[in-house]
Enzyme design. Structure first.
Site, PDB file in Angstrom:
ATOM      1  N   LYS A   1      -5.177   6.092   8.750  1.00  0.00           N
ATOM      2  CA  LYS A   1      -6.402   6.318   7.957  1.00  0.00           C
ATOM      3  C   LYS A   1      -7.268   7.302   8.751  1.00  0.00           C
ATOM      4  CE  LYS A   1      -8.963   4.132   4.547  1.00  0.00           C
ATOM      5  NZ  LYS A   1      -8.500   4.955   3.450  1.00  0.00           N
TER       6      LYS A   1
ATOM      7  N   SER B   1     -12.671  -3.759   1.957  1.00  0.00           N
ATOM      8  CA  SER B   1     -12.804  -3.097   3.256  1.00  0.00           C
ATOM      9  C   SER B   1     -14.270  -2.968   3.612  1.00  0.00           C
ATOM     10  CB  SER B   1     -12.257  -1.665   3.199  1.00  0.00           C
ATOM     11  OG  SER B   1     -11.040  -1.631   2.532  1.00  0.00           O
TER      12      SER B   1
ATOM     13  N   ARG C   1       0.859  -1.195   0.000  1.00  0.00           N
ATOM     14  CA  ARG C   1       0.000   0.000   0.000  1.00  0.00           C
ATOM     15  C   ARG C   1       0.884   1.231   0.000  1.00  0.00           C
ATOM     16  NH1 ARG C   1      -2.195   3.424   4.072  1.00  0.00           N
ATOM     17  NH2 ARG C   1      -4.306   4.190   3.610  1.00  0.00           N
TER      18      ARG C   1
END
Ligand SMILES: Cc1ncc(COP(=O)(O)OP(=O)(O)O)c(N)n1
Ligand code: 3NM
Ligand code: MG
Length: 367
Positions: A282, A253, A184
């Site tokens: 996040k 997710s 990521r």
């Protein structure tokens, strides 16, 4: 399929007969041996009777062509090829490499049998062409099955963040027993992403770990990753499935029960459940708290990973809420000793899984 092929060697020029027979004989052996090696893993390693049966049926079909007439020209002592071996044949880094090498050997042998077989009997060429395609399908099914098994066995999921020590940290975690890694990086350019993802993919596969790419189906395909992780704002699962085929992993997710049910209905292979705790990784997403973890523990019928703000200090709360798989970024990427942290997480996750498994087998009155 011809049950027992009739030898037409006598139609060939005399000097070509022994050579053709030896080529067919050697490659029939090669294909059967390679399949046997793959079959053993399907049977004892994967416990898959379906895959083991396909290997066995292919072997038996090949055996029908292995006539005494072809064996009659065998001359092992006179074969100049018996001492030719590649250094890579002497060592195998892991089961994946062993399977790959033997599937490749089977496919090469089937191709030789298809081409030289045409000189022997027309039906032989077409029969081996079909078997070669079956061997390709076997390879794809085997790879897909291996991936799903590995996913089921993975309790800890490392999602990477950009770091100067990216490769060293990931390798340290792999040394600690990590089997699932997601690449990521939300800011790098595509050329960098492509290079890094390719290297990480190789590193993970060297350790027999799965390698997943965040957000990008194209990148996952380009580096031959095991799958992709898609958020609610990313590509629909059905479109990703069309692009990736049936054998790669798709994760989604989820933040609430409706997203979970939709991900399941759409065919996700696993889901993320979170953010459990507020996290700077996040920051834009509000924490769901442990309530959603409890919901997942009761309702998710696919592998699910609690994610968001999880570290060794709050791990017990997440486990007590019912999680037995977790995904982390900072807890490993920023750890002083990533191997130790990985080992700690895995040991705790294995402990609860074993306990729950044991309890689930107890009579209701003892559970
Ligand atoms: C295992 C896992 N779960 C959730 C996420 C978050 O994905 P997404 O919502 O698409 O957000 P970004 O990671 O793209 O910022 C994940 N990556 N992995
Ligand atoms: C990337 C990501 N996705 C989340 C989600 O809930 O969808 S939480 C998260 C970040 C997790 O990072 P850390 O372990 O550093 O808190
Ligand atoms: Mg995303």
């Amino acid at each position: 399929m011809v049950d027992r092929p009739k030898l037409l060697l006598s139609d060939l020029p005399l000097q070509a007969q022994p050579a053709l027979s030896r080529i067919l004989d050697a490659n029939l052996d090669r294909a059967r041996e390679g399949l046997r090696i793959v079959e053993e893993w399907c049977r004892f390693g994967l416990n898959s009777s379906e895959l083991a049966t396909e290997c066995k049926q292919l072997r038996q079909e090949i055996a029908k062509w292995h006539t005494p007439e072809l064996r009659a020209f065998r001359d092992t002592l006179g074969d100049v090829g018996t001492e030719l071996s590649h250094p890579q044949e002497e060592t195998r880094a892991n089961i994946g490499q062993l399977l790959q090498a033997n599937l490749c050997r089977v496919q090469e042998a089937l191709r030789v049998l298809e081409e030289y077989g045409k000189l022997y009997l027309a039906e032989m060429g077409s029969a081996f062409k079909q078997m070669r395609y079956r061997a390709y399908v076997l390879e794809t099914n085997l790879l897909g099955y291996q991936r799903q098994q590995k996913l089921l066995q993975s309790s800890l999921y490392l999602v990477t963040s950009a770091s100067e020590n990216l490769f060293a940290v990931v390798e340290a975690a792999l040394e600690g027993g990590l089997t699932l890694v997601q690449y990521r990086d939300k800011t790098a350019n595509d050329d960098v992403r492509f290079e890094v993802a390719g290297k990480l993919c190789k590193l993970c596969h060297h350790y027999e770990a799965l390698f997943i790419v965040n957000d990008r189906v194209d990148l996952a395909l380009a580096v031959d990753a095991d799958g992709v992780h898609l958020g609610q704002q990313d590509m629909p699962i059905a479109t990703a499935r069309q692009l990736l085929g049936p054998h790669r992993i798709i994760g989604r997710s989820t933040t609430n029960p409706a997203e979970m049910q939709r991900a399941i209905a759409e065919g996700a292979d696993y889901i993320g459940v979170g953010p459990v705790f507020a996290t700077p990784t996040k920051a834009e997403k509000a924490a769901t708290g442990l309530e959603y973890v409890r919901y997942a523990a009761q309702n998710a019928n696919l592998p699910w990973f609690a994610i968001g703000g999880i570290d060794p200090s709050n791990l017990n709360d997440v486990l007590s809420a019912g999680a037995d798989r977790i995904a982390v970024v900072r807890a490993i990427m920023q750890a002083e000793q990533p191997t130790l942290v990985t080992q700690y997480f895995i040991s705790q996750l294995t402990r609860v899984q074993t306990l729950r498994n044991y309890r689930s087998h107890l009579p209701q009155s003892h559970a």
